[in-house]
Design a protein around this motif. Structure first.
Motif, PDB file in Angstrom:
ATOM      1  N   ASN A 141      -1.038   5.210   1.698  1.00  0.00           N
ATOM      2  CA  ASN A 141       0.170   4.756   0.994  1.00  0.00           C
ATOM      3  C   ASN A 141       0.458   3.287   1.296  1.00  0.00           C
ATOM      4  O   ASN A 141       0.895   2.549   0.415  1.00  0.00           O
ATOM      5  N   GLN A 142       0.226   2.874   2.514  1.00  0.00           N
ATOM      6  CA  GLN A 142       0.465   1.482   2.896  1.00  0.00           C
ATOM      7  C   GLN A 142      -0.496   0.547   2.168  1.00  0.00           C
ATOM      8  O   GLN A 142      -0.110  -0.519   1.712  1.00  0.00           O
ATOM      9  N   SER A 143      -1.762   0.974   2.042  1.00  0.00           N
ATOM     10  CA  SER A 143      -2.732   0.124   1.343  1.00  0.00           C
ATOM     11  C   SER A 143      -2.414   0.041  -0.150  1.00  0.00           C
ATOM     12  O   SER A 143      -2.629  -0.989  -0.771  1.00  0.00           O
ATOM     13  N   VAL A 144      -1.878   1.116  -0.733  1.00  0.00           N
ATOM     14  CA  VAL A 144      -1.480   1.090  -2.141  1.00  0.00           C
ATOM     15  C   VAL A 144      -0.295   0.150  -2.327  1.00  0.00           C
ATOM     16  O   VAL A 144      -0.258  -0.645  -3.271  1.00  0.00           O
ATOM     17  N   LYS A 145       0.667   0.181  -1.423  1.00  0.00           N
ATOM     18  CA  LYS A 145       1.845  -0.681  -1.520  1.00  0.00           C
ATOM     19  C   LYS A 145       1.498  -2.154  -1.302  1.00  0.00           C
ATOM     20  O   LYS A 145       2.119  -3.034  -1.872  1.00  0.00           O
ATOM     21  N   SER A 146       0.509  -2.427  -0.468  1.00  0.00           N
ATOM     22  CA  SER A 146       0.172  -3.820  -0.182  1.00  0.00           C
ATOM     23  C   SER A 146      -0.655  -4.461  -1.288  1.00  0.00           C
ATOM     24  O   SER A 146      -0.865  -5.669  -1.278  1.00  0.00           O
ATOM     25  N   GLY A 147      -1.127  -3.673  -2.217  1.00  0.00           N
ATOM     26  CA  GLY A 147      -1.841  -4.227  -3.354  1.00  0.00           C
ATOM     27  C   GLY A 147      -3.327  -4.372  -3.139  1.00  0.00           C
ATOM     28  O   GLY A 147      -4.006  -5.023  -3.915  1.00  0.00           O
ATOM     29  N   ASN A 148      -3.863  -3.794  -2.117  1.00  0.00           N
ATOM     30  CA  ASN A 148      -5.293  -3.896  -1.845  1.00  0.00           C
ATOM     31  C   ASN A 148      -6.100  -2.877  -2.632  1.00  0.00           C
ATOM     32  O   ASN A 148      -7.311  -2.881  -2.564  1.00  0.00           O
ATOM     33  N   THR A 149      -5.427  -2.035  -3.351  1.00  0.00           N
ATOM     34  CA  THR A 149      -6.118  -1.005  -4.135  1.00  0.00           C
ATOM     35  C   THR A 149      -6.057  -1.387  -5.599  1.00  0.00           C
ATOM     36  O   THR A 149      -5.013  -1.753  -6.121  1.00  0.00           O
ATOM     37  N   PHE A 150      -7.187  -1.289  -6.277  1.00  0.00           N
ATOM     38  CA  PHE A 150      -7.251  -1.604  -7.685  1.00  0.00           C
ATOM     39  C   PHE A 150      -7.523  -0.333  -8.474  1.00  0.00           C
ATOM     40  O   PHE A 150      -8.356   0.479  -8.081  1.00  0.00           O
ATOM     41  N   PHE A 151      -6.840  -0.190  -9.593  1.00  0.00           N
ATOM     42  CA  PHE A 151      -7.053   0.952 -10.452  1.00  0.00           C
ATOM     43  C   PHE A 151      -7.747   0.478 -11.722  1.00  0.00           C
ATOM     44  O   PHE A 151      -7.359  -0.534 -12.302  1.00  0.00           O
ATOM     45  N   ILE A 152      -8.751   1.193 -12.141  1.00  0.00           N
ATOM     46  CA  ILE A 152      -9.516   0.834 -13.346  1.00  0.00           C
ATOM     47  C   ILE A 152      -9.193   1.846 -14.436  1.00  0.00           C
ATOM     48  O   ILE A 152      -9.270   3.044 -14.211  1.00  0.00           O
ATOM     49  N   LYS A 153      -8.836   1.318 -15.605  1.00  0.00           N
ATOM     50  CA  LYS A 153      -8.521   2.191 -16.719  1.00  0.00           C
ATOM     51  C   LYS A 153      -9.767   2.342 -17.561  1.00  0.00           C
ATOM     52  O   LYS A 153     -10.396   1.374 -17.952  1.00  0.00           O
ATOM     53  N   ARG A 154     -10.132   3.577 -17.843  1.00  0.00           N
ATOM     54  CA  ARG A 154     -11.348   3.813 -18.629  1.00  0.00           C
ATOM     55  C   ARG A 154     -10.997   4.306 -19.981  1.00  0.00           C
ATOM     56  O   ARG A 154     -10.166   4.957 -20.338  1.00  0.00           O
TER      57      ARG A 154
END
Length: 133
Positions: free
Chosen positions: A120-133
Protein backbone atom coordinates in the motif's frame (compact mmCIF):
# COMPACT_ATOMS: atom_id res chain seq x y z
CA UNK A 1 2.89 4.95 42.54
CA UNK A 2 0.42 3.31 44.91
CA UNK A 3 -3.29 3.76 44.36
CA UNK A 4 -6.48 2.86 46.18
CA UNK A 5 -8.38 -0.10 44.80
CA UNK A 6 -11.10 -2.48 45.82
CA UNK A 7 -9.88 -5.99 46.53
CA UNK A 8 -11.02 -8.30 43.69
CA UNK A 9 -11.83 -11.05 46.21
CA UNK A 10 -13.57 -9.37 49.13
CA UNK A 11 -14.23 -5.83 47.88
CA UNK A 12 -12.47 -4.01 50.72
CA UNK A 13 -10.37 -0.93 49.93
CA UNK A 14 -6.59 -1.31 49.99
CA UNK A 15 -3.49 0.44 48.71
CA UNK A 16 -2.11 -1.44 45.71
CA UNK A 17 1.64 -1.80 45.42
CA UNK A 18 4.00 -3.75 43.20
CA UNK A 19 3.99 -6.77 45.52
CA UNK A 20 0.30 -7.30 46.24
CA UNK A 21 -2.78 -7.06 44.07
CA UNK A 22 -5.21 -7.98 46.89
CA UNK A 23 -5.90 -6.65 50.39
CA UNK A 24 -3.88 -7.76 53.42
CA UNK A 25 -6.47 -10.30 54.62
CA UNK A 26 -6.80 -11.94 51.20
CA UNK A 27 -3.02 -11.91 50.80
CA UNK A 28 -2.64 -13.84 54.05
CA UNK A 29 -5.30 -16.32 52.88
CA UNK A 30 -3.41 -16.74 49.58
CA UNK A 31 -0.19 -17.39 51.49
CA UNK A 32 -1.88 -20.14 53.50
CA UNK A 33 -3.17 -21.71 50.30
CA UNK A 34 0.28 -21.42 48.73
CA UNK A 35 1.80 -23.26 51.68
CA UNK A 36 -0.82 -26.01 51.25
CA UNK A 37 -0.03 -26.38 47.54
CA UNK A 38 3.72 -26.22 48.04
CA UNK A 39 3.64 -28.81 50.81
CA UNK A 40 1.56 -31.08 48.57
CA UNK A 41 3.79 -30.89 45.49
CA UNK A 42 7.04 -31.07 47.47
CA UNK A 43 6.27 -34.65 48.41
CA UNK A 44 8.13 -37.05 46.15
CA UNK A 45 4.99 -38.90 45.01
CA UNK A 46 3.25 -35.63 44.07
CA UNK A 47 6.05 -33.92 42.12
CA UNK A 48 4.67 -35.23 38.84
CA UNK A 49 1.10 -34.17 39.61
CA UNK A 50 -0.75 -32.25 36.92
CA UNK A 51 -2.45 -28.92 37.56
CA UNK A 52 -5.83 -30.65 37.72
CA UNK A 53 -4.58 -33.14 40.32
CA UNK A 54 -3.15 -30.34 42.47
CA UNK A 55 -6.44 -28.43 42.28
CA UNK A 56 -8.48 -31.52 43.12
CA UNK A 57 -6.28 -32.73 45.98
CA UNK A 58 -5.65 -29.37 47.66
CA UNK A 59 -8.96 -27.64 46.99
CA UNK A 60 -7.26 -24.53 45.64
CA UNK A 61 -8.92 -22.45 42.92
CA UNK A 62 -7.53 -22.87 39.40
CA UNK A 63 -6.96 -19.12 38.96
CA UNK A 64 -4.91 -18.97 42.16
CA UNK A 65 -2.69 -21.86 41.07
CA UNK A 66 -2.14 -20.11 37.73
CA UNK A 67 -1.28 -16.91 39.62
CA UNK A 68 1.32 -18.78 41.70
CA UNK A 69 2.91 -20.16 38.52
CA UNK A 70 2.87 -16.87 36.57
CA UNK A 71 4.29 -14.83 39.43
CA UNK A 72 7.13 -17.33 39.84
CA UNK A 73 6.19 -18.58 43.29
CA UNK A 74 6.04 -22.10 41.87
CA UNK A 75 9.06 -22.89 39.70
CA UNK A 76 7.99 -25.09 36.79
CA UNK A 77 11.51 -26.51 36.40
CA UNK A 78 10.97 -28.46 39.61
CA UNK A 79 7.48 -29.71 38.68
CA UNK A 80 7.40 -31.09 35.12
CA UNK A 81 3.63 -31.58 34.73
CA UNK A 82 2.47 -28.17 35.94
CA UNK A 83 1.54 -25.47 33.48
CA UNK A 84 -0.93 -22.72 32.70
CA UNK A 85 -3.26 -22.14 29.74
CA UNK A 86 -2.33 -20.35 26.54
CA UNK A 87 -4.00 -16.93 26.38
CA UNK A 88 -5.64 -17.79 23.06
CA UNK A 89 -6.42 -21.51 22.86
CA UNK A 90 -6.05 -22.69 26.51
CA UNK A 91 -3.44 -25.35 25.70
CA UNK A 92 -1.20 -25.94 28.72
CA UNK A 93 2.13 -24.13 28.37
CA UNK A 94 5.14 -23.61 30.61
CA UNK A 95 6.44 -20.22 29.48
CA UNK A 96 5.24 -17.08 27.74
CA UNK A 97 1.63 -16.19 27.07
CA UNK A 98 1.01 -18.12 23.84
CA UNK A 99 1.67 -21.72 22.81
CA UNK A 100 3.96 -22.42 19.86
CA UNK A 101 1.08 -22.88 17.43
CA UNK A 102 -0.68 -19.63 18.35
CA UNK A 103 2.65 -17.79 18.39
CA UNK A 104 3.59 -18.92 14.87
CA UNK A 105 0.06 -18.14 13.65
CA UNK A 106 0.31 -14.62 15.07
CA UNK A 107 3.76 -14.11 13.49
CA UNK A 108 2.36 -15.21 10.13
CA UNK A 109 -0.49 -12.73 10.40
CA UNK A 110 1.92 -9.94 11.33
CA UNK A 111 4.16 -10.79 8.36
CA UNK A 112 1.16 -10.71 6.02
CA UNK A 113 0.07 -7.37 7.44
CA UNK A 114 3.57 -5.93 7.01
CA UNK A 115 3.66 -7.05 3.37
CA UNK A 116 0.24 -5.48 2.71
CA UNK A 117 1.31 -2.21 4.33
CA UNK A 118 4.52 -2.14 2.26
CA UNK A 119 2.49 -2.73 -0.90
CA UNK A 120 0.00 0.00 0.00
CA UNK A 121 2.86 2.38 0.77
CA UNK A 122 4.50 1.73 -2.60
CA UNK A 123 1.16 2.35 -4.37
CA UNK A 124 0.69 5.65 -2.51
CA UNK A 125 4.24 6.82 -3.25
CA UNK A 126 3.70 6.44 -6.97
CA UNK A 127 6.34 3.81 -7.62
CA UNK A 128 3.77 1.46 -9.09
CA UNK A 129 2.63 1.83 -12.67
CA UNK A 130 -0.61 0.45 -14.04
CA UNK A 131 -0.89 -0.47 -17.72
CA UNK A 132 -4.24 -0.33 -19.44
CA UNK A 133 -4.74 -2.99 -22.07
Amino acid sequence: MAELLNCPHCGSIFVQNSVRDVCEACYKAEQIQFETVYTYIRKRENRTATSEQVIEDTGIEKELLIKFIRTGKLKLAQFPNLGYPCAKCSTLIREGKLCGSCNSNLKGQLDTLAKEEARNQSVKSGNTFFIKR
